[in-house]
Design an enzyme around this catalytic site. Structure first.
Site, short mmCIF file in Angstrom:
data_model
loop_
_atom_site.label_atom_id
_atom_site.label_comp_id
_atom_site.label_asym_id
_atom_site.label_seq_id
_atom_site.Cartn_x
_atom_site.Cartn_y
_atom_site.Cartn_z
N ASN A 158 -10.41 -2.23 0.14
CA ASN A 158 -10.27 -3.66 0.31
C ASN A 158 -11.40 -4.35 -0.46
O ASN A 158 -12.53 -3.86 -0.49
CB ASN A 158 -10.24 -4.07 1.79
CG ASN A 158 -11.43 -3.61 2.60
OD1 ASN A 158 -12.02 -2.58 2.33
ND2 ASN A 158 -11.79 -4.37 3.62
N GLU A 216 -4.63 -0.73 0.70
CA GLU A 216 -3.31 -0.12 0.46
C GLU A 216 -2.69 -0.68 -0.82
O GLU A 216 -2.19 0.05 -1.68
CB GLU A 216 -2.35 -0.41 1.63
CG GLU A 216 -2.83 0.08 2.98
CD GLU A 216 -3.59 -0.98 3.76
OE1 GLU A 216 -4.52 -1.61 3.19
OE2 GLU A 216 -3.26 -1.17 4.94
N CYS A 223 -6.10 -5.95 0.05
CA CYS A 223 -6.22 -4.80 0.94
C CYS A 223 -6.27 -3.50 0.15
O CYS A 223 -5.78 -3.41 -0.98
CB CYS A 223 -5.03 -4.74 1.89
SG CYS A 223 -4.77 -6.21 2.86
ZN LIG Z 1 -2.80 -5.34 3.79
#
Ligand SMILES: [Zn+2]
Length: 132
Positions: free
Chosen positions: A44, A57, A55
């Site tokens: 992040n 991901e 983020c």
């Molecule tokens: Zn996220």
């Protein structure tokens, strides 16, 4: 393809050390395994203009897509503390774009312990390319 969960989780935990989270203090690391066996990581990255934060991901998935990968075998998301991460809605939607039912999603705590999910479990009845 065979997924080495331990290796992927270790990559996510290692990536987490580079999380840029000076405002929340909530560092997250992610590692995505492509169908061809490569691992891409992300963290992040916060911003003083909070809405610009990305983020871990999405950072990992977008890094892989930027290198030409659009099929994935697994994703690991690592956070600090005892409780595994719950990916935000935006990340779940990006997972929906690229993951299928075979793509394993490992959500783990600081010790690499946690749970396994699929994108359908995280985002049921998703809007997807099937709707287009
Ligand atoms: Zn996220």
């Amino acid at each position: 393809m065979r997924v080495d969960k331990e290796k992927l989780v270790s990559a996510a935990l290692a990536a987490r050390k580079n999380a840029y989270a000076p405002y929340s203090g909530y560092g997250v690391g992610a590692a995505v395994l492509t169908a061809s066996g490569e691992i891409f990581t992300g963290v992040n990255v916060e911003n003083a203009s909070f809405g610009m934060t990305i983020c871990a991901e999405r950072a990992a998935i977008i890094s892989a897509v930027s290198q030409g990968h659009v099929k994935f075998a697994a994703l690991a998301v690592a956070v600090g503390g005892d409780d595994p991460a719950a990916p935000c809605g935006a990340c779940r939607q990006v997972m929906e774009e690229f993951f299928d039912q075979e793509t394993k999603i490992f959500l783990v705590n600081s010790r690499g312990e946690g749970k396994e999910r699929t994108v359908e479990q995280l985002l049921p009845e998703a809007f997807s390319k099937a709707n287009m």
